[in-house]
Design an enzyme around this catalytic site. Structure first.
Site, PDB file in Angstrom:
ATOM      1  N   HIS A 121     -21.819  16.797  29.013  1.00 24.03           N
ATOM      2  CA  HIS A 121     -22.970  16.049  28.517  1.00 24.03           C
ATOM      3  C   HIS A 121     -24.140  16.194  29.467  1.00 24.03           C
ATOM      4  O   HIS A 121     -23.932  16.245  30.651  1.00 24.03           O
ATOM      5  CB  HIS A 121     -22.438  14.846  28.603  1.00 24.03           C
ATOM      6  N   CYS A 128     -17.977   8.157  29.114  1.00 25.45           N
ATOM      7  CA  CYS A 128     -18.280   9.411  29.675  1.00 25.45           C
ATOM      8  C   CYS A 128     -19.770   9.647  29.961  1.00 25.45           C
ATOM      9  O   CYS A 128     -20.127  10.118  30.999  1.00 25.45           O
ATOM     10  CB  CYS A 128     -17.678  10.694  28.989  1.00 25.45           C
ATOM     11  N   LYS A 182     -23.112   1.014  24.497  1.00 24.05           N
ATOM     12  CA  LYS A 182     -22.361   1.186  25.470  1.00 24.05           C
ATOM     13  C   LYS A 182     -23.084   1.389  26.945  1.00 24.05           C
ATOM     14  O   LYS A 182     -22.652   1.083  27.955  1.00 24.05           O
ATOM     15  CB  LYS A 182     -21.057   2.227  25.257  1.00 24.05           C
ATOM     16  N   ARG A 232     -26.131  14.083  19.632  1.00 17.93           N
ATOM     17  CA  ARG A 232     -24.840  15.183  19.701  1.00 17.93           C
ATOM     18  C   ARG A 232     -25.547  16.557  19.632  1.00 17.93           C
ATOM     19  O   ARG A 232     -26.442  16.842  18.803  1.00 17.93           O
ATOM     20  CB  ARG A 232     -23.941  14.904  18.366  1.00 17.93           C
ATOM     21  N   GLN A 270     -24.858  15.035  24.032  1.00 24.34           N
ATOM     22  CA  GLN A 270     -23.416  15.099  24.348  1.00 24.34           C
ATOM     23  C   GLN A 270     -22.785  16.417  23.371  1.00 24.34           C
ATOM     24  O   GLN A 270     -23.225  16.513  22.435  1.00 24.34           O
ATOM     25  CB  GLN A 270     -23.120  13.620  23.806  1.00 24.34           C
ATOM     26  N   THR A 325      -1.424  14.793  24.455  1.00 22.48           N
ATOM     27  CA  THR A 325      -1.641  16.123  23.853  1.00 22.48           C
ATOM     28  C   THR A 325      -3.187  16.214  23.735  1.00 22.48           C
ATOM     29  O   THR A 325      -3.577  17.474  23.052  1.00 22.48           O
ATOM     30  CB  THR A 325      -1.070  16.377  22.799  1.00 22.48           C
ATOM     31  N   ARG A 332       2.927  12.690  15.398  1.00 21.01           N
ATOM     32  CA  ARG A 332       2.657  14.093  15.028  1.00 21.01           C
ATOM     33  C   ARG A 332       2.909  15.016  16.033  1.00 21.01           C
ATOM     34  O   ARG A 332       2.980  16.127  15.829  1.00 21.01           O
ATOM     35  CB  ARG A 332       1.505  14.096  14.064  1.00 21.01           C
ATOM     36  N   ASN A 383     -17.624  16.051  30.651  1.00 22.97           N
ATOM     37  CA  ASN A 383     -17.176  14.806  30.063  1.00 22.97           C
ATOM     38  C   ASN A 383     -15.675  14.686  29.962  1.00 22.97           C
ATOM     39  O   ASN A 383     -15.205  13.472  29.397  1.00 22.97           O
ATOM     40  CB  ASN A 383     -17.787  14.542  28.626  1.00 22.97           C
TER      41      ASN A 383
END
Length: 347
Positions: free
Chosen positions: A254, A129, A225, A247, A156, A12, A40, A327
């Site tokens: 991205h 990504c 990373k 960001r 990003q 989801t 949830r 991404n």
């Protein structure tokens, strides 16, 4: 051989929904699809090939009867749920960072290092990504010219933090609507903030993705990373990589600015020729005609767009370029589905 029974974990979420969509778009051969998510979301229904499938919560024996699992539920869930499944014979393709740097877990981009799948032990890691977006052009350039040094700056989108990131950006843009003239000298304490980014992301950029390196290096975990994954995918453990991650107030897509030095002389023309031959890469590079890649151009498509290819002045063995990728698709869900397709072809 009969088609596998497939599961999507984290179905989801933004990436999980895209995985389900791509399994349908690409007519992935499967005997059945099971969808799992957090408690949830249990009981929700998702449509796949015209059929409504009830989402179930991940439980201790979720993998019974499952041949292949695509997981995008975060590192904590992955560490708990995937090793028992792999031990029981379910092959797991994981989108989280949990196993990427494990020596016995292949980190795979099918267009670049499909051979890494050989001898996997039930878990295959999907890349970060942003690293995938950078590696799609770097892979073919490395094969042709031999990458020796790399600097990246990534821009990003908020969907890197899931739907909650998109919602936070949208809410802040709405709150600031009509106040644009005041942003030249804003009252900083009055600007909207949220739980996802902690600072105002609307009409702003934040030079932090994920969290600071706990070892105090000054880098963020996202920046680390980039270096770790580029080195592993290219099988260049000594490659020097310097990364900055930012960001930006973009919904999906991205962008990565790339500077690379190579072992062999390289020209923009030679780089374009190598990239034109590369699967999954589309060269869009004619600055004089206004042709260059942007994140919104990459949103919703499978290819990584590459442009702004130019020679570093005075350096015959260095190039700068700009790459953009969706991404949620190639940076996450598509790469995972492509790994699954590769696993299926190797059965």
């Amino acid at each position: 051989m009969s088609p596998p029974r497939v599961a999507v974990i984290g179905a989801t979420g933004a990436v999980g929904r895209t995985m389900v969509q791509l399994l349908e778009e690409r007519s992935f051969p499967l005997a059945g699809l099971a969808l799992f998510s957090s408690p949830r979301s249990e009981g929700k229904r998702m449509t796949f090939r015209g059929e409504a499938i009830i989402v179930r919560a991940v439980h201790d024996r979720w993998y019974r009867g499952i041949d292949l699992a695509l997981a995008s539920a975060g590192a904590t869930v992955a560490r708990q749920a995937l090793p028992p499944a792999a031990a029981a014979g379910t092959v797991c393709v994981d989108n989280s960072s949990a196993f990427r740097m494990e020596a016995d877990v292949p980190l795979v981009i099918p267009e670049i290092n499909p051979e890494a799948l050989a001898g996997h032990r039930g878990i295959v890691a999907n890349g970060n990504c942003t690293a995938i977006t950078a590696l799609m052009p770097l892979g073919p350039l490395h094969r042709r010219f031999g990458l020796r040094f790399l600097v990246t700056s990534s821009y990003q989108s908020v969907s890197g933090c899931g739907m909650k990131g998109i919602r936070e950006l949208a809410e802040q843009v709405e709150k600031l609507h009509g106040q644009e003239e005041h942003l030249g000298a804003p009252e900083l304490d009055a600007l909207p903030t949220g739980d996802v980014f902690g600072r105002t992301i609307a009409f702003n950029v934040l030079p932090i993705c994920e969290k600071p390196d706990p070892d105090g290096s000054g880098f963020t975990t996202e920046e680390l990373k980039m270096g770790d994954e580029v080195r592993k995918v290219l099988a260049e453990p000594d490659l020097e990589v310097m990364a900055t991650a930012v960001r930006v107030p973009v919904a999906v897509g991205h962008g990565v600015s790339i500077y690379g030095r190579f072992a062999s002389p390289v020209t923009p023309e030679g780089a374009r020729a190598a990239l034109d031959e590369a699967a999954g890469v589309r060269v869009v590079d004619d600055l004089a005609r206004g042709i260059f890649p942007t994140p919104i151009d990459s949103a919703g498509i499978d290819d990584v767009l590459v442009g702004r290819i130019r020679q570093s002045p005075g350096e015959r063995q260095a190039l700068a370029l700009f790459a953009c990728g969706d991404n949620l698709r190639k940076g996450a869900a598509l790469n995972a589905v492509q790994i699954a397709e590769l696993l299926l072809s190797n059965r």
